[in-house]
Enzyme design. Structure first.
Site, PDB file in Angstrom:
ATOM      1  N   GLN B 126       0.863  -1.199   0.000  1.00 35.43           N
ATOM      2  CA  GLN B 126       0.000   0.000   0.000  1.00 35.43           C
ATOM      3  C   GLN B 126       0.891   1.239   0.000  1.00 35.43           C
ATOM      4  OE1 GLN B 126      -2.657   1.652  -0.367  1.00 35.43           O
ATOM      5  NE2 GLN B 126      -4.436   0.329  -0.075  1.00 35.43           N
ATOM      6  N   GLU B 193     -21.230   0.198   5.582  1.00 39.20           N
ATOM      7  CA  GLU B 193     -20.093  -0.724   5.790  1.00 39.20           C
ATOM      8  C   GLU B 193     -20.631  -2.134   5.937  1.00 39.20           C
ATOM      9  OE1 GLU B 193     -16.468  -0.978   6.236  1.00 39.20           O
ATOM     10  OE2 GLU B 193     -17.197  -3.033   6.469  1.00 39.20           O
ATOM     11  N   ASN B 239     -24.392  -3.405   2.223  1.00 38.57           N
ATOM     12  CA  ASN B 239     -23.548  -3.295   1.037  1.00 38.57           C
ATOM     13  C   ASN B 239     -23.926  -2.023   0.287  1.00 38.57           C
ATOM     14  OD1 ASN B 239     -22.612  -3.697  -1.777  1.00 38.57           O
ATOM     15  ND2 ASN B 239     -21.899  -5.642  -0.910  1.00 38.57           N
ATOM     16  N   GLN B 260     -15.512   4.991  -0.167  1.00 40.62           N
ATOM     17  CA  GLN B 260     -14.140   4.598   0.139  1.00 40.62           C
ATOM     18  C   GLN B 260     -14.055   3.135   0.572  1.00 40.62           C
ATOM     19  OE1 GLN B 260     -11.481   6.776   2.895  1.00 40.62           O
ATOM     20  NE2 GLN B 260     -11.358   8.342   1.321  1.00 40.62           N
ATOM     21  N   SER B 262     -12.852  -0.697  -0.211  1.00 38.34           N
ATOM     22  CA  SER B 262     -11.549  -1.079  -0.769  1.00 38.34           C
ATOM     23  C   SER B 262     -11.685  -1.641  -2.179  1.00 38.34           C
ATOM     24  CB  SER B 262     -10.841  -2.067   0.158  1.00 38.34           C
ATOM     25  OG  SER B 262     -11.777  -2.926   0.792  1.00 38.34           O
ATOM     26  N   ALA B 263     -12.245  -0.792  -3.057  1.00 34.63           N
ATOM     27  CA  ALA B 263     -12.484  -1.204  -4.444  1.00 34.63           C
ATOM     28  C   ALA B 263     -11.195  -1.362  -5.234  1.00 34.63           C
ATOM     29  CB  ALA B 263     -13.389  -0.183  -5.131  1.00 34.63           C
ATOM     30  N   TYR B 270     -12.940  -5.411  -1.944  1.00 34.48           N
ATOM     31  CA  TYR B 270     -14.357  -5.093  -2.142  1.00 34.48           C
ATOM     32  C   TYR B 270     -15.237  -6.333  -1.953  1.00 34.48           C
ATOM     33  CZ  TYR B 270     -18.327  -2.596  -4.192  1.00 34.48           C
ATOM     34  OH  TYR B 270     -19.517  -1.964  -4.396  1.00 34.48           O
ATOM     35  N   CYS B 407      -0.819  17.126   9.843  1.00 34.59           N
ATOM     36  CA  CYS B 407      -1.018  18.553   9.623  1.00 34.59           C
ATOM     37  C   CYS B 407      -0.517  18.908   8.223  1.00 34.59           C
ATOM     38  CB  CYS B 407      -0.240  19.337  10.690  1.00 34.59           C
ATOM     39  SG  CYS B 407      -0.542  21.095  10.642  1.00 34.59           S
ATOM     40  N   GLY B 489      -3.288   2.513  -3.103  1.00 34.81           N
ATOM     41  CA  GLY B 489      -4.536   3.260  -3.269  1.00 34.81           C
ATOM     42  C   GLY B 489      -5.433   2.662  -4.325  1.00 34.81           C
TER      43      GLY B 489
HETATM   44  N1  LIG Z   1      -7.604  10.142   0.134  1.00 35.22           N
HETATM   45  C1  LIG Z   1      -7.658   9.022  -0.569  1.00 35.22           C
HETATM   46  O1  LIG Z   1      -7.428   8.960  -1.745  1.00 35.22           O
HETATM   47  C2  LIG Z   1      -7.969   7.800   0.138  1.00 35.22           C
HETATM   48  C3  LIG Z   1      -7.972   7.810   1.510  1.00 35.22           C
HETATM   49  C4  LIG Z   1      -8.297   6.664   2.163  1.00 35.22           C
HETATM   50  C5  LIG Z   1      -8.611   5.544   1.469  1.00 35.22           C
HETATM   51  N2  LIG Z   1      -8.597   5.556   0.121  1.00 35.22           N
HETATM   52  C6  LIG Z   1      -8.956   4.365  -0.584  1.00 35.22           C
HETATM   53  O2  LIG Z   1     -10.112   3.858   0.028  1.00 35.22           O
HETATM   54  C7  LIG Z   1     -10.088   2.445   0.019  1.00 35.22           C
HETATM   55  C8  LIG Z   1     -10.275   1.865   1.399  1.00 35.22           C
HETATM   56  O3  LIG Z   1      -9.110   1.985   2.209  1.00 35.22           O
HETATM   57  P1  LIG Z   1      -9.097   1.369   3.661  1.00 35.22           P
HETATM   58  O4  LIG Z   1      -7.735   1.535   4.233  1.00 35.22           O
HETATM   59  O5  LIG Z   1     -10.223   1.925   4.418  1.00 35.22           O
HETATM   60  O6  LIG Z   1      -9.345  -0.168   3.323  1.00 35.22           O
HETATM   61  P2  LIG Z   1      -9.993  -1.253   4.291  1.00 35.22           P
HETATM   62  O7  LIG Z   1      -9.962  -2.527   3.520  1.00 35.22           O
HETATM   63  O8  LIG Z   1      -9.364  -1.184   5.615  1.00 35.22           O
HETATM   64  O9  LIG Z   1     -11.498  -0.757   4.443  1.00 35.22           O
HETATM   65  C9  LIG Z   1     -12.446  -0.849   3.416  1.00 35.22           C
HETATM   66  C10 LIG Z   1     -13.786  -1.203   4.017  1.00 35.22           C
HETATM   67  O10 LIG Z   1     -14.756  -1.314   2.977  1.00 35.22           O
HETATM   68  C11 LIG Z   1     -15.665  -2.351   3.336  1.00 35.22           C
HETATM   69  N3  LIG Z   1     -16.345  -2.808   2.129  1.00 35.22           N
HETATM   70  C12 LIG Z   1     -15.842  -3.525   1.112  1.00 35.22           C
HETATM   71  N4  LIG Z   1     -16.756  -3.704   0.156  1.00 35.22           N
HETATM   72  C13 LIG Z   1     -17.898  -3.105   0.586  1.00 35.22           C
HETATM   73  C14 LIG Z   1     -19.176  -2.937   0.008  1.00 35.22           C
HETATM   74  N5  LIG Z   1     -19.471  -3.430  -1.200  1.00 35.22           N
HETATM   75  N6  LIG Z   1     -20.103  -2.248   0.733  1.00 35.22           N
HETATM   76  C15 LIG Z   1     -19.784  -1.743   1.946  1.00 35.22           C
HETATM   77  N7  LIG Z   1     -18.596  -1.872   2.518  1.00 35.22           N
HETATM   78  C16 LIG Z   1     -17.645  -2.543   1.833  1.00 35.22           C
HETATM   79  C17 LIG Z   1     -14.764  -3.380   3.979  1.00 35.22           C
HETATM   80  O11 LIG Z   1     -15.512  -4.224   4.842  1.00 35.22           O
HETATM   81  C18 LIG Z   1     -13.757  -2.527   4.721  1.00 35.22           C
HETATM   82  O12 LIG Z   1     -14.085  -2.331   6.064  1.00 35.22           O
HETATM   83  C19 LIG Z   1      -8.787   2.066  -0.629  1.00 35.22           C
HETATM   84  O13 LIG Z   1      -9.025   1.812  -1.999  1.00 35.22           O
HETATM   85  C20 LIG Z   1      -7.939   3.268  -0.454  1.00 35.22           C
HETATM   86  O14 LIG Z   1      -6.923   3.367  -1.406  1.00 35.22           O
HETATM   87  C21 LIG Z   1      -8.304   6.665  -0.543  1.00 35.22           C
END
Ligand SMILES: NC(=O)c1ccc[n+]([C@@H]2O[C@H](COP(=O)([O-])OP(=O)(O)OC[C@H]3O[C@@H](n4cnc5c(N)ncnc54)[C@H](O)[C@@H]3O)[C@@H](O)[C@H]2O)c1
Ligand SMILES: NC(=O)c1ccc[n+]([C@@H]2O[C@H](COP(=O)([O-])OP(=O)(O)OC[C@H]3O[C@@H](n4cnc5c(N)ncnc54)[C@H](O)[C@@H]3O)[C@@H](O)[C@H]2O)c1
Lengths: 553, 553
Positions: B126, B193, B239, B260, B262-263, B270, B407, B489
């Site tokens: 990551q 979630e 979902n 957000q 984890s697509a 996901y 920050c 990401g």
């Molecule tokens: N600023 C940004 O660009 C930014 C910041 C944070 C996270 N992200 C992106 O967001 C995503 C998530 O990151 P994370 O660290 O939270 O990952 P994570 O795997 O810890 O959390 C993702 C959550 O999504 C849930 N989930 C999965 N499929 C689902 C669905 N169909 N419906 C509902 N919930 C569902 C999972 O149970 C999990 O808890 C990643 O792709 C990450 O790159 C981007």
């Protein structure tokens, strides 16, 4: 903006920059574009299709300007051939950091590259073109020679190829080393090249002996020379796909068949058959998509002939231009039935950290190189191949640009040798500093699954952490300039690789840097191969004390 | 080999390594795996799907061992979470160099990655997981808050989102910052979630206020809170694709819609709909290919609902998980009709070198962070947003692992601030050294055409020279550890990015490094955006004296 130019690096011991590191970067950039060295200096093209030294003339001038002003604790940042920033660093840091042609994987293809290149937003750095350590045809000569020799050992149990017949293609920047390398190995080598002027150039440079126009002439000459056991090189004007087919039709099966046309680039490199050269160049300009299609079709034909030669008993190998991948894309399913030259002959050398190490004399004086030659022969007197190589190189290699020498040294030998040279610079025995560098095609500096990392023992062909770590550790160790490129050798999408160059200016600081950089750089090669499970590399690591925390006893 | 573990970094001012840089790397690696911080420490998973801190437990232990033995002029090399070598460098060089998950572009996809990962030959790093500077949910909190605030300014001309309704998905490692960030911005935020336990965890951590089980409950609660103008966060077990569809069916259009989940990882991230969570997890194990197909189908449904919300007037944006690309692959041709959050709200900050800068107290004492908070409020008293942020963070953020603060400081401010902190360490005002780091999602450290570099002004979205140069210049400047990753990401093939961490141990040497690293690192961000033609960046470069050889006056 392009203009005719005639660049020559300054010679001698007088500084125009604020330190020898900057001076060396400036001279080596200029040397890359010296008409004696570069394939097409007017377009800033050094070698390997469209491998360039700077993005455009304005960038070139600003790089030179920046290097002249650069302090000994500053670092110039070059992005795809354009100088984009200067930051304050420290005297143990590189003076230049370079990244060329890198694209995020999903977009890492020729289409995206050319889209950006046309808008002057990117440049193809090949390997040593964009990292300012190309030294002309000699740079690839020893490696090519070694490959032929190793192939000979494998097939005939002998390094002496007298009376043997090698067929190959391409007589351009690097491929132009083939005729001389084949001759050095003792063979009769026939090189098919579509552009007559390229053969003429190699004859002028002393790299090729004969030019012929027809297959008949070629066959007659090959037979005559083989009968006399006379090592020689012949350039035949023609397209490989056509010539190979004709040879097959006549039942002529060479001992070795390979190819080094610029197949890595199906638009600005490889030339399709079925049309004149002029027609091909016109089509390339007018309709690049159709050109690309036709080039790939010809590659498929070309590879089919190679497979047939193999079936009929020739030793056939890919020579690092990715022609198999394009042929496979065009439906030649068994294109990878013949191996690449690295797994076939070169990998054992990589396991000892060996690779195309080289140095150039900033004095411009050939005497400086002869003195380093003598040192190498003295230090490595036990290595017969190495001593022979230097003798042959002195006899057969014409200087291009700054005098230089290529010599495949491995882990342990590189830094020991460079330290002695540094002393010779300090004592005034050499007239000016020496730069040490290497190709990106080195032991631990490249990930290229169709070439340098083809068929890795543990299946990690595609893992590119290694070249990135190589660039980072060279930067951390204090190389003079460090580069990270994408797409060299085999084209966009197929490789990632790193370069480094280190100046020996006779100072204590240079000695310190030599002890770090020329240990860690080949060290990464030993580590990469030991980690993949190669016995020779594991033995080398253990015997020479390379620290590998997870290497089992 | 995996085992239950309960890692906690040592606290306090006593060294277990041979220097503070090594000590900091060791503590921050341990801190990444602290159960308070990591999502799934037993599997070495820190956050973001399968983002890991080390390849396996043996590698983890050998990294710790190596750091304990590492001299102040040595550098440890880590390849996809495995410690592969130690080389001698110098005291101004990084102590650790890391490359994670990098694959040659043609092979840079999840299939190849998992093939290697299953054979324990690779690891997904990551962004901050494999580069040892994840600090828990706070790490992303300010960025998420800033995005909501900027979105609010754009749509309603106000940073205050009181009475507004945000709908989003995901309450995992980073996505778990959303409920609190939304509440901080004043809104009522509903987070869908699929895993109930994730919501419970966020409630325990104080990041989320309510857990509801049904859409009916959710709607009732949202309405009630909006009427009262009460900022609040609600987790709904479900979902996203299903819940969004139900909301549309009922004609409920939120003010803001994003996602957000984890697509970025359609196999281990996901969760598809049409089955229970247990069924989904079983399918993932038994038949990953079918799972992947179903996950992508659900993503397509999910994105379609987002497009419909947009059509009906909601402000819809992609929140950096690459869901649009997968939906497009599955036939949603207009998936990219809604923008990513970077071009929509964040890029102007990047142009000033701003990004998710952060620091952590190696003492383990929250007082140390409160003192740095006070310093930041004093130094940047004119920046109302920043002062507010620190006040809110003090009130609302619970510590996870080593106390830390995020920050968004920019070019010029980062090094000025760090120098003052370094003095506080020297004087003993702080109990132990402070580490400064940042996310890879920073101003000049990432190429990610579907996220950080989406829609660049000059079309250079895919050019990845920049993150590579960023890593090289940070290495040349003397950062404590530097990393180069792929696929963070947005998943394999879609991004390349770099990280750096720098220790302020109160020494003169640390001050020198701060003046180099914390200038060049955000400096590369300013340069990258100025080179692309952004006015704010060009102005910043000129006003602050960033040296750009080819920047026109
Ligand atoms: N600023 C940004 O660009 C930014 C910041 C944070 C996270 N992200 C992106 O967001 C995503 C998530 O990151 P994370 O660290 O939270 O990952 P994570 O795997 O810890 O959390 C993702 C959550 O999504 C849930 N989930 C999965 N499929 C689902 C669905 N169909 N419906 C509902 N919930 C569902 C999972 O149970 C999990 O808890 C990643 O792709 C990450 O790159 C981007
Ligand atoms: N050791 C190695 O792996 C190694 C070494 C050298 C070169 N190479 C590869 O070899 C290729 C050539 O490199 P270069 O620097 O010589 O490039 P180049 O463009 O300078 O030369 C290639 C030559 O091939 C000729 N050519 C193109 N199509 C042809 C055809 N169909 N028939 C006959 N001739 C044709 C061109 O006219 C040109 O002179 C590159 O792909 C390079 O990566 C590999």
């Amino acid at each position: 903006m392009t203009f005719k130019t005639s660049i020559k690096a300054p010679r001698g011991s007088e500084l125009t920059c604020k330190g020898w590191t900057q001076e060396a970067a400036m001279r080596m950039l200029m040397n890359n574009l010296d008409p004696e060295v570069a394939e097409n200096p007017d377009e800033l093209v050094v070698y390997g299709g469209i491998g360039k030294a700077a993005r455009n003339w304005e960038s070139y001038e600003q790089i030179i300007e920046s290097l002249k002003k650069l302090e000994n604790d500053e670092t110039l940042i070059v992005q795809s051939g354009k100088p984009v920033a200067v930051f304050r660093t420290h005297e143990n840091a590189p003076r230049v950091l370079i990244a060329n042609s890198n694209l995020v994987p999903q977009w890492a293809n020729w289409d995206k590259f050319y889209e950006l290149e046309e808008r002057d937003l990117m440049m193809y750095g090949q390997m040593t073109a964009g990292s300012w350590i190309y030294i002309g045809a000699q740079g690839i000569l020893q490696g090519t020679y070694l490959s032929f020799v190793e192939a000979g050992k494998k097939v005939f149990g002998s390094a002496d190829l007298r009376g043997k017949f090698i067929l190959t293609g391409g007589m351009g920047g690097m491929s132009g080393a083939q005729p001389l390398a084949g001759k050095m190995a003792g063979a009769v080598i026939l090189v098919v090249e579509v552009e007559r002027a390229k053969i003429e150039r190699k004859i002028k440079e002393g790299y090729c002996d004969y030019l012929v126009e027809t297959v008949d002439e070629a066959i007659a000459l090959v037979n005559e020379l083989r009968e006399k056991n006379e090592p020689a090189s012949i350039g035949l004007v023609g397209n490989c796909a056509d010539v190979n087919r004709e040879l097959l039709n006549r039942g002529i099966i060479p001992d070795f068949v390979t190819d080094q046309t610029s197949a890595h680039d199906p638009i600005n490199g490889y030339v399709p058959n079925g049309m004149t050269l002029e027609e091909a160049f016109a089509l390339r300009k007018a309709d690049p998509k159709t050109y690309e299609q036709k080039a790939k079709e010809t590659m498929a034909e070309h590879v089919r002939t190679m497979l047939e030669f193999q079936e009929k008993g020739a030793e056939v190998f890919d020579y690092g231009n990715n022609i198999r991948a394009y042929a496979q894309e065009m439906g030649v399913e068994n294109a990878f039935d013949f191996p690449g030259f690295v797994p076939a002959y070169i990998r054992p050398l990589f396991c000892e950290g060996k690779g195309p190490f080289r140095w150039a004399a900033l004095s411009g004086d050939p005497e400086d190189i002869y003195k380093t030659d003598a040192l190498a022969k003295e230090m490595f007197a036990n290595d017969e191949g190495l001593v022979n190589w230097i003798d042959m190189a002195q006899k057969m290699v014409k200087w291009q640009g700054l005098p230089a020498r290529i010599c495949w040294l491995g882990y342990g030998d590189r830094h020991r040798f460079a330290l002695r040279v540094n002393e010779m610079v300090a004592s005034g025995e050499l007239k000016a500093p020496i730069v040490f560098g290497r190709d990106h095609l080195d032991s631990g500096s490249v990930a290229s699954p169709n070439r340098e990392t083809e068929g890795m023992r543990d299946g990690t062909d595609a893992v590119s952490d290694w070249p990135l770590l190589n660039a980072l550790v060279n930067t951390a160790s204090g190389a003079s300039w460090v580069s990270l490129h994408h797409g060299g050798g085999v084209g966009m999408g197929f490789s990632q690789h790193a370069g480094q160059v280190l100046v020996a200016d006779g100072s204590e600081l240079a000695a310190e840097k030599i002890k770090r950089v020329l240990v860690a750089d080949p060290g990464m090669g030993v580590v990469r191969h030991a980690d993949a499970g190669y016995d020779i590399a594991i033995r080398t690591a253990k015997e020479k004390g390379v620290q590998m925390p997870m290497l089992k006893d």
